[in-house]
Motif scaffolding. Structure first.
Motif, PDB file in Angstrom:
ATOM      1  N   VAL A  95       0.840  -1.203   0.000  1.00  0.00           N
ATOM      2  CA  VAL A  95       0.000   0.000   0.000  1.00  0.00           C
ATOM      3  C   VAL A  95       0.872   1.249   0.000  1.00  0.00           C
ATOM      4  O   VAL A  95       0.578   2.226  -0.705  1.00  0.00           O
ATOM      5  CB  VAL A  95      -0.964  -0.013   1.207  1.00  0.00           C
ATOM      6  CG1 VAL A  95      -1.613   1.339   1.419  1.00  0.00           C
ATOM      7  CG2 VAL A  95      -2.010  -1.098   1.030  1.00  0.00           C
ATOM      8  N   SER A  99       0.859   3.962  -2.968  1.00  0.00           N
ATOM      9  CA  SER A  99       0.528   5.366  -2.710  1.00  0.00           C
ATOM     10  C   SER A  99       1.612   6.293  -3.249  1.00  0.00           C
ATOM     11  O   SER A  99       1.302   7.378  -3.754  1.00  0.00           O
ATOM     12  CB  SER A  99       0.293   5.603  -1.224  1.00  0.00           C
ATOM     13  OG  SER A  99       1.483   5.392  -0.495  1.00  0.00           O
ATOM     14  N   PHE A 103       0.827   9.048  -6.025  1.00  0.00           N
ATOM     15  CA  PHE A 103       1.208  10.428  -5.771  1.00  0.00           C
ATOM     16  C   PHE A 103       2.065  10.962  -6.917  1.00  0.00           C
ATOM     17  O   PHE A 103       1.877  12.090  -7.367  1.00  0.00           O
ATOM     18  CB  PHE A 103       1.986  10.541  -4.454  1.00  0.00           C
ATOM     19  CG  PHE A 103       2.588  11.906  -4.236  1.00  0.00           C
ATOM     20  CD1 PHE A 103       1.793  12.957  -3.804  1.00  0.00           C
ATOM     21  CD2 PHE A 103       3.937  12.130  -4.483  1.00  0.00           C
ATOM     22  CE1 PHE A 103       2.338  14.218  -3.609  1.00  0.00           C
ATOM     23  CE2 PHE A 103       4.484  13.386  -4.300  1.00  0.00           C
ATOM     24  CZ  PHE A 103       3.693  14.430  -3.864  1.00  0.00           C
TER      25      PHE A 103
END
Length: 119
Positions: A95, A99, A103
């Protein structure tokens, strides 16, 4: 007795859960028409829960199906504490990496669109 005690326990737990749900629903529905008596709401909710789960408990096919599910659950190989910890770490790291990638894409497209819109 074997699995029968677990089957009965499952139906008892289902009765408690469904009774609670019916108590909540009866209270909400009844409050639209009149100010309900809490005792009456509890009585109706518990009665509906007993009727619903009791009818399923008396059904031999459903009773057998719950017994089959319990037998299958006994055969499951549950992970050890170490395996669960390792899998949790893998999920957290995955995760975190996802992320960072999201981003980066968001930052890149934000930069591209700002260049296009300001020129």
């Amino acid at each position: 007795m074997g699995n029968r005690k677990y089957v009965h326990l499952t139906f008892m737990i289902a009765t408690v859960i469904f009774s609670w749900v019916f108590i909540q629903a009866t209270g909400v529905i009844w409050s639209y028409f009149a100010r309900p008596s809490r005792l009456m709401v509890n009585f109706v909710g518990i009665g509906l829960g007993i009727i619903l789960v009791g009818s399923q408990w008396m059904n031999k096919e459903k009773f057998h199906r719950v017994g089959t599910i319990i037998n299958e659950l006994k055969r499951v190989t549950w992970p050890t504490k170490k395996e669960t910890k390792t899998a949790t770490y893998v999920v957290i790291i995955t995760v975190f990496i996802a992320s960072i990638i999201m981003f980066s894409f968001d930052w890149f497209w934000s930069w591209v669109t700002s260049k296009i819109l300001t020129s």
